[in-house]
Design a protein around this motif. Structure first.
Motif, PDB file in Angstrom:
ATOM      1  N   ASP A 152       9.006 -12.427  -3.391  1.00 24.41           N
ATOM      2  CA  ASP A 152       7.865 -12.941  -2.633  1.00 24.41           C
ATOM      3  C   ASP A 152       6.936 -11.765  -2.333  1.00 24.41           C
ATOM      4  O   ASP A 152       6.837 -11.278  -1.212  1.00 24.41           O
ATOM      5  CB  ASP A 152       8.360 -13.587  -1.330  1.00 24.41           C
ATOM      6  CG  ASP A 152       7.222 -14.211  -0.542  1.00 24.41           C
ATOM      7  OD1 ASP A 152       6.145 -14.415  -1.128  1.00 24.41           O
ATOM      8  OD2 ASP A 152       7.410 -14.454   0.665  1.00 24.41           O
ATOM      9  N   THR A 153       6.285 -11.295  -3.371  1.00 17.40           N
ATOM     10  CA  THR A 153       5.467 -10.092  -3.237  1.00 17.40           C
ATOM     11  C   THR A 153       4.010 -10.382  -3.553  1.00 17.40           C
ATOM     12  O   THR A 153       3.703 -11.236  -4.371  1.00 17.40           O
ATOM     13  CB  THR A 153       5.980  -8.994  -4.189  1.00 17.40           C
ATOM     14  OG1 THR A 153       5.029  -7.929  -4.206  1.00 17.40           O
ATOM     15  CG2 THR A 153       6.150  -9.493  -5.600  1.00 17.40           C
ATOM     16  N   ARG A 154       3.134  -9.642  -2.927  1.00 16.81           N
ATOM     17  CA  ARG A 154       1.710  -9.835  -3.187  1.00 16.81           C
ATOM     18  C   ARG A 154       1.269  -9.096  -4.450  1.00 16.81           C
ATOM     19  O   ARG A 154       0.184  -9.321  -4.957  1.00 16.81           O
ATOM     20  CB  ARG A 154       0.907  -9.366  -1.966  1.00 16.81           C
ATOM     21  CG  ARG A 154       1.061 -10.329  -0.786  1.00 16.81           C
ATOM     22  CD  ARG A 154       0.381  -9.818   0.465  1.00 16.81           C
ATOM     23  NE  ARG A 154       1.136  -8.741   1.086  1.00 16.81           N
ATOM     24  CZ  ARG A 154       0.777  -8.149   2.221  1.00 16.81           C
ATOM     25  NH1 ARG A 154      -0.311  -8.536   2.854  1.00 16.81           N
ATOM     26  NH2 ARG A 154       1.508  -7.187   2.731  1.00 16.81           N
ATOM     27  N   GLY A 155       2.107  -8.197  -4.927  1.00 21.73           N
ATOM     28  CA  GLY A 155       1.861  -7.595  -6.236  1.00 21.73           C
ATOM     29  C   GLY A 155       0.800  -6.526  -6.307  1.00 21.73           C
ATOM     30  O   GLY A 155       0.469  -6.068  -7.397  1.00 21.73           O
ATOM     31  N   GLY A 156       0.259  -6.119  -5.166  1.00 22.32           N
ATOM     32  CA  GLY A 156      -0.829  -5.143  -5.181  1.00 22.32           C
ATOM     33  C   GLY A 156      -0.458  -3.828  -5.821  1.00 22.32           C
ATOM     34  O   GLY A 156      -1.310  -3.153  -6.411  1.00 22.32           O
ATOM     35  N   ALA A 157       0.814  -3.455  -5.722  1.00 16.84           N
ATOM     36  CA  ALA A 157       1.262  -2.177  -6.292  1.00 16.84           C
ATOM     37  C   ALA A 157       0.983  -2.108  -7.785  1.00 16.84           C
ATOM     38  O   ALA A 157       0.509  -1.089  -8.298  1.00 16.84           O
ATOM     39  CB  ALA A 157       2.753  -1.976  -6.025  1.00 16.84           C
ATOM     40  N   ALA A 158       1.274  -3.186  -8.494  1.00 14.34           N
ATOM     41  CA  ALA A 158       1.089  -3.200  -9.949  1.00 14.34           C
ATOM     42  C   ALA A 158      -0.373  -3.040 -10.338  1.00 14.34           C
ATOM     43  O   ALA A 158      -0.696  -2.487 -11.381  1.00 14.34           O
ATOM     44  CB  ALA A 158       1.643  -4.493 -10.531  1.00 14.34           C
ATOM     45  N   LEU A 159      -1.262  -3.547  -9.477  1.00 10.29           N
ATOM     46  CA  LEU A 159      -2.685  -3.468  -9.784  1.00 10.29           C
ATOM     47  C   LEU A 159      -3.293  -2.157  -9.308  1.00 10.29           C
ATOM     48  O   LEU A 159      -4.448  -1.878  -9.595  1.00 10.29           O
ATOM     49  CB  LEU A 159      -3.424  -4.644  -9.135  1.00 10.29           C
ATOM     50  CG  LEU A 159      -3.019  -6.042  -9.603  1.00 10.29           C
ATOM     51  CD1 LEU A 159      -3.787  -7.096  -8.846  1.00 10.29           C
ATOM     52  CD2 LEU A 159      -3.259  -6.191 -11.087  1.00 10.29           C
ATOM     53  N   SER A 160      -2.539  -1.379  -8.533  1.00 15.83           N
ATOM     54  CA  SER A 160      -3.070  -0.135  -7.971  1.00 15.83           C
ATOM     55  C   SER A 160      -2.484   1.112  -8.597  1.00 15.83           C
ATOM     56  O   SER A 160      -3.184   2.103  -8.803  1.00 15.83           O
ATOM     57  CB  SER A 160      -2.804  -0.091  -6.457  1.00 15.83           C
ATOM     58  OG  SER A 160      -3.294  -1.231  -5.795  1.00 15.83           O
ATOM     59  N   VAL A 161      -1.181   1.095  -8.892  1.00 18.05           N
ATOM     60  CA  VAL A 161      -0.469   2.296  -9.340  1.00 18.05           C
ATOM     61  C   VAL A 161      -1.115   2.914 -10.579  1.00 18.05           C
ATOM     62  O   VAL A 161      -1.337   4.127 -10.644  1.00 18.05           O
ATOM     63  CB  VAL A 161       1.015   1.977  -9.607  1.00 18.05           C
ATOM     64  CG1 VAL A 161       1.685   3.111 -10.360  1.00 18.05           C
ATOM     65  CG2 VAL A 161       1.730   1.727  -8.296  1.00 18.05           C
ATOM     66  N   ARG A 162      -1.415   2.112 -11.557  1.00 25.24           N
ATOM     67  CA  ARG A 162      -1.996   2.627 -12.811  1.00 25.24           C
ATOM     68  C   ARG A 162      -3.338   3.296 -12.554  1.00 25.24           C
ATOM     69  O   ARG A 162      -3.612   4.384 -13.047  1.00 25.24           O
ATOM     70  CB  ARG A 162      -2.148   1.484 -13.818  1.00 25.24           C
ATOM     71  CG  ARG A 162      -2.891   1.853 -15.098  1.00 25.24           C
ATOM     72  CD  ARG A 162      -2.098   2.887 -15.901  1.00 25.24           C
ATOM     73  NE  ARG A 162      -2.689   3.155 -17.194  1.00 25.24           N
ATOM     74  CZ  ARG A 162      -3.713   3.961 -17.410  1.00 25.24           C
ATOM     75  NH1 ARG A 162      -4.280   4.574 -16.381  1.00 25.24           N
ATOM     76  NH2 ARG A 162      -4.186   4.182 -18.625  1.00 25.24           N
ATOM     77  N   GLU A 163      -4.176   2.655 -11.771  1.00 27.28           N
ATOM     78  CA  GLU A 163      -5.515   3.189 -11.508  1.00 27.28           C
ATOM     79  C   GLU A 163      -5.459   4.470 -10.678  1.00 27.28           C
ATOM     80  O   GLU A 163      -6.201   5.423 -10.912  1.00 27.28           O
ATOM     81  CB  GLU A 163      -6.354   2.132 -10.776  1.00 27.28           C
ATOM     82  CG  GLU A 163      -7.794   2.528 -10.503  1.00 27.28           C
ATOM     83  CD  GLU A 163      -8.644   2.570 -11.763  1.00 27.28           C
ATOM     84  OE1 GLU A 163      -9.695   3.237 -11.727  1.00 27.28           O
ATOM     85  OE2 GLU A 163      -8.264   1.952 -12.777  1.00 27.28           O
ATOM     86  N   GLN A 169       0.809  -1.217   0.000  1.00 29.39           N
ATOM     87  CA  GLN A 169       0.000   0.000   0.000  1.00 29.39           C
ATOM     88  C   GLN A 169       0.844   1.269   0.000  1.00 29.39           C
ATOM     89  O   GLN A 169       0.458   2.283  -0.578  1.00 29.39           O
ATOM     90  CB  GLN A 169      -0.917   0.010   1.223  1.00 29.39           C
ATOM     91  CG  GLN A 169      -2.076  -0.955   1.133  1.00 29.39           C
ATOM     92  CD  GLN A 169      -3.087  -0.532   0.062  1.00 29.39           C
ATOM     93  OE1 GLN A 169      -3.484   0.622  -0.002  1.00 29.39           O
ATOM     94  NE2 GLN A 169      -3.481  -1.468  -0.784  1.00 29.39           N
ATOM     95  N   ASP A 170       1.998   1.235   0.656  1.00 29.54           N
ATOM     96  CA  ASP A 170       2.872   2.409   0.687  1.00 29.54           C
ATOM     97  C   ASP A 170       3.277   2.838  -0.720  1.00 29.54           C
ATOM     98  O   ASP A 170       3.487   4.018  -0.981  1.00 29.54           O
ATOM     99  CB  ASP A 170       4.134   2.131   1.520  1.00 29.54           C
ATOM    100  CG  ASP A 170       3.833   2.150   3.005  1.00 29.54           C
ATOM    101  OD1 ASP A 170       2.767   2.687   3.363  1.00 29.54           O
ATOM    102  OD2 ASP A 170       4.635   1.629   3.793  1.00 29.54           O
ATOM    103  N   ALA A 171       3.406   1.862  -1.607  1.00 26.48           N
ATOM    104  CA  ALA A 171       3.798   2.171  -2.984  1.00 26.48           C
ATOM    105  C   ALA A 171       2.770   3.092  -3.631  1.00 26.48           C
ATOM    106  O   ALA A 171       3.127   3.982  -4.412  1.00 26.48           O
ATOM    107  CB  ALA A 171       3.931   0.879  -3.790  1.00 26.48           C
TER     108      ALA A 171
END
Length: 450
Positions: A254-265, A228-230
């Motif tokens: 070992d990342t949950r990858g949420g940044a990639a799905l959030s940053v663009r939006e 989320q900090d990203a």
């Protein structure tokens, strides 16, 4: 692989939908509850999750899906399309100025991997676009950053512009652009300073650099593991710098990858590259549609093909194909093929690109790359005659090979058996023996997949 937890959760959810002759609104609601939980667990921004779930639900309960002959598949298709849109829709290429050099400024927090990423992007531009980049060391607060960039420049045989720690970042950026013009370099990649957190001093300095050299691209380097900090970091940088794109690092960890799905939006700027490892060539152009397919277990054959095209010699491949058809493959050919596969990247990553790779059937396959070394040791302990004619192997030859390679006779026997199986399989696959093909139990197991 990035998004591993998310991928497993989503695929498990969608497996229940496949093949259904009828899907009710209640089914879609239940599935979207699971999707929402999966996305939140992957550290996707909660506002992004809410919008995504609502968009999918609205389309999934529409006439097009409900009256389809394969509604379960149609729902998955909708999720795939919306997931692709969430990550940007399509590939976003790095800018190229009509009046070189193109100035690209990389910014981000300390520890995100900016300095290495500068070199990776430069290497990508040269390797895939035949460009001539110059690297600018404008991080004057971390002396190690200057040394690191100069070392990477030597490794890549690329020019690095540096004035040490006494010059200002603005002067360094200006000097780098002038140097690039004189040296006929068509790209300038500026490595800027970072902080452990966003602060006014950092932003003021970055804005001064931006005003001094007017970069065509301001790329924000984001550590994918910061969750989320990203998103908060991306918002802050974008508000004050107007970034044009993002680069995600450590997407292989070992990342949950949420940044990639959030940053663009959240920011509205595209993700341009994704770092997939520590090596200098382990950076890929970010393809939203391919990443969505991988997350949903549909594979990523286009990326796999591209890796093969850059790693395999066309002429040699044609020669090997002829040998495969006639089953004349030797152990030297086998070693060569093995090396080309290894050049494509970690075997675990290649498997993940295969359609269905994330499914439960693939879950227990562990690729121990150290085993490849054992296979190579066995083959290299053979004489030229033995490599070309494995049929001459007798007990004494096998003992000698096992001793010379530090393995056992059982290991040697296993490799010989699998090599023969591979030749038969290759001959069948290339049309050398279309009659009487039989399916083995689970197919051939390569020695390094055991």
């Amino acid at each position: 692989m990035a998004f591993e937890g998310l991928a497993e959760r989503l695929q498990s959810t969608f497996d229940k939908m496949k093949g259904r002759g009828k899907v009710s609104e209640a089914d879609v609601k239940e599935m979207m509850r699971e999707v929402r939980l999966a996305l939140l667990e992957a550290d996707v921004n909660f506002k992004v999750v809410k919008k995504f779930v609502n968009d999918v639900k609205e389309r999934a309960v529409g006439q097009e899906v409900m009256k389809s002959l394969t509604p379960g598949q149609q729902v998955i298709k909708v999720v795939n399309e919306e997931l692709t849109a969430l990550m940007g829709g399509e590939e976003s290429k790095i800018a190229a100025s009509r009046k070189p050099p193109t100035v690209v400024m990389l910014a981000g927090l300390q520890g995100a991997g900016k300095t290495t990423t500068v070199a990776k992007v430069a290497n990508h531009l040269r390797k895939h676009h035949n460009r001539k980049p110059l690297l600018a060391a404008a991080d004057i607060y971390r002396p190690a950053a200057i040394d690191q960039l100069e070392t990477l420049g030597k490794q890549l045989d690329m020019p690095v512009y540096s004035k040490g720690t006494d010059a200002s970042p603005v002067d360094i950026a200006k000097g780098a652009v002038e140097e690039a013009k004189e040296a006929n370099c068509d790209y300038v990649l500026i490595d800027t300073a970072g902080r452990l957190h966003v602060d006014e001093e950092l932003m003021d300095e970055l804005q001064q650099v931006r005003e001094a050299v007017e970069p065509e691209e301001i790329l924000l380097v984001i550590d994918s593991m910061t969750g989320q900090d990203a998103v908060n970091v991306a918002e802050s940088f974008h508000e004050q710098l107007e970034v044009t794109g993002a680069i995600l690092t450590k997407l292989d960890g070992d990342t949950r990858g949420g940044a990639a799905l959030s940053v663009r939006e959240v920011t509205g700027v595209p993700i341009k590259f994704a770092g997939t490892g520590e090596k200098i060539d382990e950076i890929d152009v970010f393809h939203p549609e391919r990443m969505a397919s991988r997350i949903l277990g549909m594979g990523d054959m286009l990326s796999l093909i591209e890796k093969a095209e850059t790693s395999v010699d066309d002429e040699r491949a044609k020669e090997l194909q002829k040998k495969m058809k006639s089953a004349d493959l030797t152990f030297d050919d086998f070693l060569e093929q093995l090396e080309q596969v290894r050049n494509m990247g970690p075997l675990d990553d290649l498997l993940q690109m295969m359609p269905g790779a994330n499914k439960k059937a693939m879950k227990n396959i562990q690729v121990d790359e150290s085993q490849i070394g054992r296979v190579e040791a066995i083959v290299r302990s053979m004489t030229k005659h033995e490599k070309d004619n494995p049929s001459v192997m007798n007990a004494s030859r096998k003992r000698r090979i096992a001793k010379g390679s530090g393995t056992t006779i059982q290991d040697v026997n296993r490799l010989l058996k699998q090599f023969e199986d591979m030749k038969k399989m290759m001959k069948q696959m290339t049309g050398g023996n279309q009659k009487g093909k039989k399916k083995g139990k689970g197919g051939m197991q390569l020695p390094f997949l055991q």
